[in-house]
Write a protein that holds these residues in place. Structure first.
Motif, PDB file in Angstrom:
ATOM      1  N   ASP A 106      35.345  -0.036 -16.517  1.00  0.00           N
ATOM      2  CA  ASP A 106      34.800  -1.000 -15.570  1.00  0.00           C
ATOM      3  C   ASP A 106      33.446  -1.446 -16.112  1.00  0.00           C
ATOM      4  OD1 ASP A 106      36.651  -1.082 -13.224  1.00  0.00           O
ATOM      5  OD2 ASP A 106      36.396   1.069 -13.381  1.00  0.00           O
ATOM      6  N   LEU A 161      37.450  -3.875 -17.485  1.00  0.00           N
ATOM      7  CA  LEU A 161      38.205  -4.178 -16.265  1.00  0.00           C
ATOM      8  C   LEU A 161      37.367  -5.101 -15.389  1.00  0.00           C
ATOM      9  CD1 LEU A 161      39.290  -0.470 -15.738  1.00  0.00           C
ATOM     10  CD2 LEU A 161      40.578  -2.286 -16.886  1.00  0.00           C
ATOM     11  N   ARG A 219      43.525  -0.776   2.141  1.00  0.00           N
ATOM     12  CA  ARG A 219      43.865  -1.644   1.002  1.00  0.00           C
ATOM     13  C   ARG A 219      45.123  -1.184   0.280  1.00  0.00           C
ATOM     14  NH1 ARG A 219      39.661  -0.375  -4.004  1.00  0.00           N
ATOM     15  NH2 ARG A 219      39.925   1.857  -4.050  1.00  0.00           N
ATOM     16  N   MET A 252      44.763  -7.630 -13.521  1.00  0.00           N
ATOM     17  CA  MET A 252      45.030  -6.427 -12.728  1.00  0.00           C
ATOM     18  C   MET A 252      45.580  -6.827 -11.361  1.00  0.00           C
ATOM     19  SD  MET A 252      42.429  -3.450 -11.390  1.00  0.00           S
ATOM     20  CE  MET A 252      41.688  -3.143 -12.982  1.00  0.00           C
ATOM     21  N   TYR A 255      46.087  -3.683  -4.828  1.00  0.00           N
ATOM     22  CA  TYR A 255      46.723  -2.573  -4.117  1.00  0.00           C
ATOM     23  C   TYR A 255      47.671  -3.035  -3.010  1.00  0.00           C
ATOM     24  CZ  TYR A 255      43.451   0.882  -6.074  1.00  0.00           C
ATOM     25  OH  TYR A 255      42.757   1.713  -6.907  1.00  0.00           O
ATOM     26  N   ASP A 287      46.435  -1.931 -10.606  1.00  0.00           N
ATOM     27  CA  ASP A 287      45.236  -1.230 -10.188  1.00  0.00           C
ATOM     28  C   ASP A 287      45.575   0.260 -10.168  1.00  0.00           C
ATOM     29  OD1 ASP A 287      42.735  -0.488  -9.321  1.00  0.00           O
ATOM     30  OD2 ASP A 287      42.591  -2.038  -7.791  1.00  0.00           O
ATOM     31  N   SER A 412      33.842   1.709  -8.089  1.00  0.00           N
ATOM     32  CA  SER A 412      34.149   1.774  -9.518  1.00  0.00           C
ATOM     33  C   SER A 412      33.252   0.874 -10.356  1.00  0.00           C
ATOM     34  CB  SER A 412      35.622   1.411  -9.758  1.00  0.00           C
ATOM     35  OG  SER A 412      35.882   0.120  -9.265  1.00  0.00           O
ATOM     36  N   GLU A 491      33.100   0.075  -2.517  1.00  0.00           N
ATOM     37  CA  GLU A 491      34.552  -0.037  -2.648  1.00  0.00           C
ATOM     38  C   GLU A 491      35.246   0.870  -1.639  1.00  0.00           C
ATOM     39  OE1 GLU A 491      35.870   0.343  -6.671  1.00  0.00           O
ATOM     40  OE2 GLU A 491      37.895   0.897  -6.073  1.00  0.00           O
TER      41      GLU A 491
HETATM   42  C1  BGC Z   1      39.504  -0.436  -8.547  1.00  0.00           C
HETATM   43  C2  BGC Z   1      39.532  -1.308  -9.791  1.00  0.00           C
HETATM   44  C3  BGC Z   1      39.024  -0.525 -10.964  1.00  0.00           C
HETATM   45  C4  BGC Z   1      39.881   0.719 -11.129  1.00  0.00           C
HETATM   46  C5  BGC Z   1      39.487   1.570 -12.313  1.00  0.00           C
HETATM   47  C6  BGC Z   1      40.163   0.900  -8.757  1.00  0.00           C
HETATM   48  O1  BGC Z   1      39.833   1.748  -7.717  1.00  0.00           O
HETATM   49  O2  BGC Z   1      40.118  -1.128  -7.489  1.00  0.00           O
HETATM   50  O3  BGC Z   1      38.758  -2.456  -9.598  1.00  0.00           O
HETATM   51  O4  BGC Z   1      39.030  -1.310 -12.114  1.00  0.00           O
HETATM   52  O5  BGC Z   1      39.755   1.501  -9.952  1.00  0.00           O
HETATM   53  O6  BGC Z   1      38.284   2.169 -12.110  1.00  0.00           O
END
Ligand code: BGC
Length: 743
Positions: A106, A161, A219, A252, A255, A287, A412, A491
């Motif tokens: 990320d 990512l 999500r 990507m 979810y 994802d 993340s 997140e």
């Molecule tokens: C997130 C993604 C992230 C991935 C890897 C997921 O929880 O939604 O955006 O790239 O984790 O860390």
């Protein structure tokens, strides 16, 4: 830089020594190519190279390329694999044929170090995505992308990512800070520029989370329900533009479910829109923990990521068996692999693999500061309170941990900044993720110190704001009070409402009541309520301003930078103005599925406000400057598309940048409001420049489900060149002929 890491395949020189020799020109130098490895011939197209290499693989090797684990240390759940750098994901190399490992990290705001898996490693922490979007400056998006791309490459990562392009449909969205606002054209242009910047460093960029994933609540299982044509005109259009402009190596999938089908097995989205209609040639990765099936997913998904989080490794043994049983065509497995390899060739992962290199962190920190300053939006400036004079005698700085640093968003995308270590305040939750997801991280760029540095003659006194009465007392004694309001977003969780948490609204109100020269500085991941607005003298929205955020804020406060940020999201007056006043899924037990009805369709953000007639607190596109601008001489040409040109002049006394915005205000007689273009123009006092904007015709039409195409109706089209989505600025119009465009 102390960062040894395994680089596979071995650097080009070693290749040459090992190879049976065929010579070709690569990067201007004569380089040998292994004739047993014809896919290394750079004269071939990425498609041809991918085909050749894929054909050389065994079934097991193919399977190994289409699923991968997390590569971070998370106790029982995950361990960094031998050979991996330690990050979000890792696909092991296939040395037999020279396929390099994919070290995936990320994300859009800088190279992360999740759960501290690479002890001591830090990276440039840029301001949030919303801050970048607020610059309305694609050149800056590209430069920021290039900087994180270079850092990735120098650290050994070849996949970022990054590239979040979900439309921010609700100001409670927990990840809005990672995204680029509510408008498809703004988000698509900015995301495309950032992706292109990343890939210029020979690092694959990903755009995510595909698609309609603006909420974090539930999500993993909620069902986003929307009219498919409206989806094409909104969230999908943002992705489509980002892909066209940035050519990301991977996408990507999200979810959630979209129209009842999980995003990562969604035929209409991945099969029809992305791969068929848009001709996308890269790979779709899931994802982390977003795969729910083998056969259904394998029809459209190319790679299962973060496989420890799925119920089983669907794309491991089960996929192999499904191919053997004819449930998944062998050709489809080849396609999955070729897509991955194709992007690797196209972006340069074979030819220019990561090389440990010194990173110019100072230059990147400067970029982070400049970009953060450019993203700050001056929302209000009564009586020209800002910029502050350096001669001011006594300044009260209050709240927001301004003596400590600036806030960043969690999850993340959380970056460990370079320089001094950040201050981390754990917020509790469930192990193991919450230990690194739910933390308020303060980058040590204290606004207080930056303010003191810019006003050395002033007495600058700090109050932490815990007691509003004490803070008000201090404010009363000062010539100017600067009060900070912060709101943490992260997140996997949405916000319950738009207030500044922990009583900060009461603090700001008390300070503003005590001193009429109160400047409010917001560090938020979203629009917030401002019950104290009328009592304030000035308001700056600084978002999460990144590792040099304190300096960026002080630059704007003192006029070293003339603010030129414009809102990428509408600030509502209240939640009742939103399409969904009640947050969907709120209060439901974990795991209980629910639908989210996106009845607003493509009328996201300011378009919804326009349609419903609601007056926002601050409109999309709004942002003040320390100078003033005027637009004149509007010319609109029609035909196949609208070509809008006008003059913009700096009518004030300071140099500054304007962001004149062109909105469609009626299309073939239908009133509406839709951004069709903008420019960012730097102007000296008195200077005037001519701006030309040519609309992408898709922005003028509708997606017609019946004919499965974009249709622009013949008729009269009106435009407004304004300073925001509600400004009626300068108006004009032209006739367009009917047009049908491919989906
Ligand atoms: C997130 C993604 C992230 C991935 C890897 C997921 O929880 O939604 O955006 O790239 O984790 O860390």
């Amino acid at each position: 830089m102390k960062q040894p890491y395994p680089v596979t395949p071995k650097p080009r020189q070693t290749w040459c020594a090992l190879a049976a020799l065929t010579c070709c020109l690569l990067s201007g130098a004569a380089v040998a190519v292994d004739s047993a490895r014809p896919w290394m011939n750079t004269a071939l197209s990425p498609d041809a190279r991918a085909r050749l290499l894929e054909q050389a693989l065994t079934l097991d090797e193919r399977i190994a390329l289409v699923h991968s684990p997390m590569a971070l240390d998370l106790g029982e759940m995950a361990k960094k694999q031998a050979g991996a750098l330690g990050s979000a994901g890792y696909v092991a190399p296939i040395e037999r044929v020279g396929i390099p490992a994919l070290n995936q990290t990320d994300a859009s705001l800088g190279v992360t170090n999740p759960a501290g898996t690479r002890p001591g490693d830090s990276a440039t922490a840029l301001a949030s995505g919303l801050s970048l979007a607020a610059t309305w400056n694609p050149r800056l998006a590209r430069a920021s992308g290039a900087a994180i791309g270079q850092e990735s490459h120098a650290k050994g990562f070849n996949v970022l990512l990054a590239g979040g392009a979900n439309l921010t449909r609700d100001p409670r969205g927990g990840r809005n800070f990672e995204y680029l606002g509510e408008d498809p054209w703004l988000a698509g242009v900015m995301a495309g520029a950032s992706i292109a910047g990343i890939q210029s460093a020979n690092v694959v960029s990903t755009t995510k989370h595909f698609a309609l994933n603006p909420y974090e609540t539930g999500r993993d299982y909620h069902n986003a329900q929307i009219d498919p044509a409206a989806l094409r005109e909104s969230d999908l259009l943002a992705f489509q533009l980002a892909i066209e402009r940035g050519q990301p190596g991977s996408i990507m999938c999200a979810y959630n479910k979209i129209n009842t089908v999980y995003a990562c097995e969604n035929g209409p989205l991945l099969g029809d829109a992305l791969k068929r209609d848009w001709g996308y040639k890269g790979w779709v990765m899931s994802d982390w923990g977003a795969v729910h099936s083998t056969v259904a997913a394998a029809q459209v998904l190319d790679h299962e990521s973060g496989e420890q989080l799925d119920k089983q490794v669907f794309f491991g043994e089960p996929l192999k068996q499904a191919v053997a049983a004819g449930k998944v065509a062998p050709g489809r497995l080849s396609d999955m692999v070729q897509r991955i390899l194709r992007s690797m060739f196209a972006v340069g992962l074979f030819d220019r693999p990561p090389v440990a290199a010194k990173i110019d962190y100072e230059a990147h920190a400067k970029l982070a500061q400049d970009a953060a300053a450019e993203g700050i939006v001056l929302l209000r400036n009564e009586r020209n309170t800002l910029p502050l004079s350096r001669e001011v005698k006594r300044i009260a700085v209050i709240g927001g941990n301004a003596a400590l640093g600036v806030l960043s968003g969690g999850g993340s995308s959380q970056v460990t900044p370079t320089g001094q270590p950040p201050v981390i305040v754990p917020m509790g939750g469930n192990a193991p993720f919450d230990a690194f997801f739910r933390r308020a991280v303060w980058f040590p760029s204290a606004p207080l110190a930056a303010i003191r540095a810019r006003a050395p003659k002033a007495e600058v006194i700090f109050d932490d704001g815990r007691y509003p009465a004490a803070a008000a007392e201090l404010a009363r004694s000062a010539d100017v009070a600067i009060v900070f309001g912060t709101q943490w977003n992260g997140e996997a969780e949405d916000l319950p409402d738009l207030s500044l948490p922990q009583g900060q609204d009461a603090l700001v109100a008390a300070v503003a009541a005590a001193n009429p020269r109160t400047v409010v500085v917001l560090e938020t991941g979203n629009p917030v309520d401002m019950p104290w607005l009328d009592a304030s003298a000035a308001v700056l929205e600084a978002w999460y301003p990144g590792q040099r955020g304190g300096d960026a804020i002080a630059d704007v406060l003192f006029g070293d930078v003339n603010p030129s940020g414009r809102l990428p999201m509408t600030f509502p007056k209240s939640l009742t103005q939103l399409p969904r006043p009640v947050l969907p899924g709120r209060g439901l037990a974990k795991g209980v599925g629910f639908d989210i009805d996106f009845n607003e369709g493509a009328d996201v953000g300011y378009r919804w406000f326009h349609k419903s007639g609601a007056a926002p607190l601050f409109a999309f596109g709004h942002g003040l400057s320390y100078t003033s601008f005027a637009v004149s001489d509007l010319k609109v040409e029609g035909g196949k598309t609208l070509k809008v040109s006008f003059a913009v002049r700096n009518t004030g006394t300071r140099a500054g940048a304007d962001v004149p915005q062109v909105y469609l205000s009626s299309a073939a007689g239908q009133p509406l409001r839709r951004l069709i273009g903008w420019d960012k123009v730097q102007l000296a006092p008195g200077e005037s420049k001519r701006v030309t904007v040519e609309a992408d015709p898709r922005l003028l039409g509708r997606f017609d489900a019946k004919s499965h195409s974009w249709k622009v109706a013949a008729g009269d089209y009106r435009v407004v060149v304004g300073a925001s989505a509600i400004d009626n600025g300068v108006q004009g119009g032209a006739q367009l002929s009917a047009q049908t465009l491919k989906p």
